[in-house]
Write a protein that holds these residues in place. Sequence first.
Motif, PDB file in Angstrom:
ATOM      1  N   ARG A 374       3.613 -28.305 -30.583  1.00 50.43           N
ATOM      2  CA  ARG A 374       2.908 -28.061 -29.575  1.00 50.43           C
ATOM      3  C   ARG A 374       3.389 -26.256 -30.099  1.00 50.43           C
ATOM      4  O   ARG A 374       3.484 -25.479 -29.081  1.00 50.43           O
ATOM      5  CB  ARG A 374       3.490 -28.554 -28.346  1.00 50.43           C
ATOM      6  N   LEU A 375       1.908 -25.512 -30.380  1.00 48.76           N
ATOM      7  CA  LEU A 375       1.957 -24.580 -30.967  1.00 48.76           C
ATOM      8  C   LEU A 375       0.928 -23.676 -29.368  1.00 48.76           C
ATOM      9  O   LEU A 375       0.989 -22.166 -29.983  1.00 48.76           O
ATOM     10  CB  LEU A 375       0.878 -23.959 -32.447  1.00 48.76           C
ATOM     11  N   GLY A 376       0.470 -24.540 -28.521  1.00 48.31           N
ATOM     12  CA  GLY A 376      -0.257 -23.233 -27.486  1.00 48.31           C
ATOM     13  C   GLY A 376       0.287 -21.785 -27.616  1.00 48.31           C
ATOM     14  O   GLY A 376       0.330 -21.068 -27.586  1.00 48.31           O
ATOM     15  N   LEU A 377       1.929 -21.825 -26.863  1.00 51.40           N
ATOM     16  CA  LEU A 377       2.387 -20.379 -26.276  1.00 51.40           C
ATOM     17  C   LEU A 377       3.124 -19.938 -27.977  1.00 51.40           C
ATOM     18  O   LEU A 377       3.025 -18.888 -27.411  1.00 51.40           O
ATOM     19  CB  LEU A 377       3.932 -20.720 -25.636  1.00 51.40           C
ATOM     20  N   ALA A 378       4.244 -20.943 -28.550  1.00 52.27           N
ATOM     21  CA  ALA A 378       4.373 -20.063 -29.837  1.00 52.27           C
ATOM     22  C   ALA A 378       3.297 -19.395 -31.001  1.00 52.27           C
ATOM     23  O   ALA A 378       3.644 -18.757 -31.802  1.00 52.27           O
ATOM     24  CB  ALA A 378       5.359 -20.520 -30.093  1.00 52.27           C
ATOM     25  N   VAL A 379       2.049 -19.902 -30.755  1.00 47.24           N
ATOM     26  CA  VAL A 379       0.602 -19.689 -32.096  1.00 47.24           C
ATOM     27  C   VAL A 379       0.134 -18.599 -31.423  1.00 47.24           C
ATOM     28  O   VAL A 379      -0.090 -17.842 -31.464  1.00 47.24           O
ATOM     29  CB  VAL A 379       1.300 -21.113 -33.057  1.00 47.24           C
ATOM     30  N   SER A 380      -0.318 -19.434 -30.143  1.00 47.43           N
ATOM     31  CA  SER A 380      -2.004 -18.832 -30.143  1.00 47.43           C
ATOM     32  C   SER A 380      -1.229 -17.890 -28.239  1.00 47.43           C
ATOM     33  O   SER A 380      -2.768 -16.790 -28.859  1.00 47.43           O
ATOM     34  CB  SER A 380      -2.610 -19.933 -29.173  1.00 47.43           C
ATOM     35  N   VAL A 381      -0.524 -17.379 -28.515  1.00 45.05           N
ATOM     36  CA  VAL A 381      -0.425 -17.027 -27.586  1.00 45.05           C
ATOM     37  C   VAL A 381       1.093 -15.766 -28.379  1.00 45.05           C
ATOM     38  O   VAL A 381       0.416 -14.623 -28.610  1.00 45.05           O
ATOM     39  CB  VAL A 381       0.516 -17.445 -26.238  1.00 45.05           C
ATOM     40  N   ARG A 382       2.071 -15.690 -28.518  1.00 51.37           N
ATOM     41  CA  ARG A 382       2.770 -15.177 -29.103  1.00 51.37           C
ATOM     42  C   ARG A 382       2.633 -14.966 -30.909  1.00 51.37           C
ATOM     43  O   ARG A 382       2.772 -13.435 -30.828  1.00 51.37           O
ATOM     44  CB  ARG A 382       4.061 -15.714 -29.364  1.00 51.37           C
ATOM     45  N   GLY A 383       2.268 -15.404 -31.245  1.00 55.80           N
ATOM     46  CA  GLY A 383       1.675 -14.974 -32.514  1.00 55.80           C
ATOM     47  C   GLY A 383       0.269 -14.326 -32.404  1.00 55.80           C
ATOM     48  O   GLY A 383       0.693 -13.421 -33.349  1.00 55.80           O
ATOM     49  N   ARG A 384      -0.548 -13.802 -31.682  1.00 55.19           N
ATOM     50  CA  ARG A 384      -1.635 -12.946 -31.798  1.00 55.19           C
ATOM     51  C   ARG A 384      -0.413 -11.599 -31.231  1.00 55.19           C
ATOM     52  O   ARG A 384      -1.172 -11.161 -31.761  1.00 55.19           O
ATOM     53  CB  ARG A 384      -2.455 -13.937 -30.558  1.00 55.19           C
ATOM     54  N   VAL A 385       0.121 -12.077 -30.216  1.00 54.19           N
ATOM     55  CA  VAL A 385       0.200 -11.021 -29.885  1.00 54.19           C
ATOM     56  C   VAL A 385       1.241  -9.978 -30.932  1.00 54.19           C
ATOM     57  O   VAL A 385       1.057  -8.798 -30.381  1.00 54.19           O
ATOM     58  CB  VAL A 385       1.044 -10.216 -28.083  1.00 54.19           C
ATOM     59  N   ARG A 386       2.035 -10.612 -30.751  1.00 56.27           N
ATOM     60  CA  ARG A 386       3.289 -10.154 -31.981  1.00 56.27           C
ATOM     61  C   ARG A 386       2.309  -9.439 -33.651  1.00 56.27           C
ATOM     62  O   ARG A 386       2.647  -7.934 -34.272  1.00 56.27           O
ATOM     63  CB  ARG A 386       4.404 -11.434 -32.628  1.00 56.27           C
ATOM     64  N   GLU A 387       1.218 -10.453 -33.840  1.00 60.03           N
ATOM     65  CA  GLU A 387       0.402  -9.204 -34.758  1.00 60.03           C
ATOM     66  C   GLU A 387      -0.130  -8.050 -34.140  1.00 60.03           C
ATOM     67  O   GLU A 387      -1.442  -7.083 -35.336  1.00 60.03           O
ATOM     68  CB  GLU A 387      -0.453 -10.345 -36.199  1.00 60.03           C
ATOM     69  N   LEU A 388      -0.407  -8.053 -32.566  1.00 63.22           N
ATOM     70  CA  LEU A 388      -0.947  -6.771 -32.505  1.00 63.22           C
ATOM     71  C   LEU A 388       0.201  -5.772 -32.096  1.00 63.22           C
ATOM     72  O   LEU A 388       0.182  -4.798 -31.699  1.00 63.22           O
ATOM     73  CB  LEU A 388      -1.959  -7.164 -31.554  1.00 63.22           C
ATOM     74  N   GLY A 389       1.391  -6.458 -32.593  1.00 62.34           N
ATOM     75  CA  GLY A 389       2.646  -5.054 -32.377  1.00 62.34           C
ATOM     76  C   GLY A 389       2.746  -5.424 -30.972  1.00 62.34           C
ATOM     77  O   GLY A 389       3.722  -4.576 -30.644  1.00 62.34           O
ATOM     78  N   GLY A 390       2.626  -6.286 -30.109  1.00 58.12           N
ATOM     79  CA  GLY A 390       3.008  -6.025 -29.366  1.00 58.12           C
ATOM     80  C   GLY A 390       4.000  -7.046 -28.560  1.00 58.12           C
ATOM     81  O   GLY A 390       4.861  -7.774 -29.765  1.00 58.12           O
ATOM     82  N   THR A 391       4.392  -7.286 -27.435  1.00 57.21           N
ATOM     83  CA  THR A 391       5.873  -8.745 -27.391  1.00 57.21           C
ATOM     84  C   THR A 391       5.470  -9.448 -25.436  1.00 57.21           C
ATOM     85  O   THR A 391       4.116  -9.066 -24.860  1.00 57.21           O
ATOM     86  CB  THR A 391       7.395  -7.965 -26.362  1.00 57.21           C
ATOM     87  N   VAL A 392       5.926 -10.635 -25.765  1.00 59.17           N
ATOM     88  CA  VAL A 392       5.339 -11.196 -25.014  1.00 59.17           C
ATOM     89  C   VAL A 392       6.629 -12.219 -24.324  1.00 59.17           C
ATOM     90  O   VAL A 392       7.580 -12.484 -24.989  1.00 59.17           O
ATOM     91  CB  VAL A 392       4.882 -12.720 -25.600  1.00 59.17           C
ATOM     92  N   THR A 393       6.753 -11.919 -22.954  1.00 59.85           N
ATOM     93  CA  THR A 393       7.940 -12.135 -22.130  1.00 59.85           C
ATOM     94  C   THR A 393       7.204 -13.539 -20.812  1.00 59.85           C
ATOM     95  O   THR A 393       6.521 -13.837 -20.448  1.00 59.85           O
ATOM     96  CB  THR A 393       8.568 -10.854 -21.074  1.00 59.85           C
ATOM     97  N   VAL A 394       8.086 -14.746 -20.883  1.00 62.49           N
ATOM     98  CA  VAL A 394       8.636 -15.918 -20.584  1.00 62.49           C
ATOM     99  C   VAL A 394       9.339 -15.737 -19.214  1.00 62.49           C
ATOM    100  O   VAL A 394      10.697 -15.724 -19.930  1.00 62.49           O
ATOM    101  CB  VAL A 394       7.494 -17.107 -21.250  1.00 62.49           C
ATOM    102  N   THR A 395       8.715 -16.125 -17.565  1.00 61.36           N
ATOM    103  CA  THR A 395       9.977 -16.398 -17.305  1.00 61.36           C
ATOM    104  C   THR A 395      10.019 -17.621 -16.166  1.00 61.36           C
ATOM    105  O   THR A 395       8.578 -17.282 -15.979  1.00 61.36           O
ATOM    106  CB  THR A 395      10.122 -15.096 -16.184  1.00 61.36           C
ATOM    107  N   SER A 396      10.365 -19.043 -16.431  1.00 58.07           N
ATOM    108  CA  SER A 396      10.253 -19.792 -15.139  1.00 58.07           C
ATOM    109  C   SER A 396      11.482 -20.055 -15.247  1.00 58.07           C
ATOM    110  O   SER A 396      12.869 -20.154 -15.683  1.00 58.07           O
ATOM    111  CB  SER A 396       9.445 -20.397 -17.048  1.00 58.07           C
TER     112      SER A 396
END
Length: 410
Positions: A374-396
Amino acid sequence: MRGALWRSLTVYRWVSLAYAVALVGQTLGQADRPALGVTLFGVMTAWSLVMSVLAPAIDGRRPRLLAVLVAADVTLCAAMVVLTLPVGPRSGHVLPGMWSAGGVLGAALLGGTAGGLVAGLLLSIATFVERGVVNDSSIGTAVLFLLSGTIVGYLSRTALVAETALADLLAARAGDAERERLARRVHDGVLQALALISREAPRGLPAAEVAAMAAEQEAALRELLRTPAVAPVMAGAAGGRSGGRSGGTTAGRTAGRTAGRATGRSGGRVPRTGSGISADLVEPLLRLARPAAPGRGAVTVATPGAPVPLGVECAREVVAAVEATVDNVARHAGPGASAWVLVEDDGDRVVVTVRDDGVGMAAGRPEQAAAEGRLGLAVSVRGRVRELGGTVTVTSRPGAGTEVELRVPR
């Protein structure tokens, strides 16, 4: 790396030639055969020019010719040392001076430690022949030849091995990035379309639309795999995007229209500004807002009172990442879970936060989902932002909802 090493040797040749002329040339008039000495300096100058031009030019292209050239270089350097003897009288300095070490260094660059050692031995023998005696001076020169050839040969080989390893690592990373890009496009297109069909078919989705979506997504996937470097962005069917990039595939547009009917969301394409360089992030994110409906929570979007400009490609990817995050809320946060999207402009970066009041996640759940495919968070979110030089933080945490924070630099 090899080009840099040959260029460094070229500099050494000319500096050592100038040193030889300055050191021996001033007393050359007292020699027995000064004309021969001048001739030798002319040969050294001409050969330095030949090696400076040919060696870097043919390195890596014509290895056999380079080997012949380096062998001739070592032979000529040894000959220059031996021919110092008939120039006479001996003034304590070998006429070519340090210039003859260029042959040793060239052999070391080509043949590594072994090449440098063999060339150093030949130049050492030539030195003993020219001096006619084994003393501290001749031994010191021989040791210098041997050490310089061995050390430079070892270091050059080590540098080339390191460069090869770095190239292999970069190629592997590029392959990983390409695979992730393909996975992201497939997830946002084909997998989302399949999820939409699975969800809507029991509710009476017309068979003709199902067939059309399947055919168009198949065509889009084939196009993506055929041209991976310039693959079109396939719109997220379940997410309701109406085409991603301008000029996207027909499959993406059809899937987006169908999803729009299913979820009530319009397309999320980022409009270009008049300059064509940047785009406003606010407008496409406002389109994600929707009221609550039976079995479905509301999506509320809060933005600054002014446009939030980003590069066109960057804005497009941020919108796609936020859409994927909101889709995850609808699919995984539980029935009726609502989402809040907050956009902040921090000057040198843009921060988008997506919160929901759903069931939350246990620690390690995102990693487990990625392992399950299930690649929604890992690829569609984290992958995109990482390629832009950004970061993704998940709190739950279970029962307390989830917060996903996307930070993207300008």
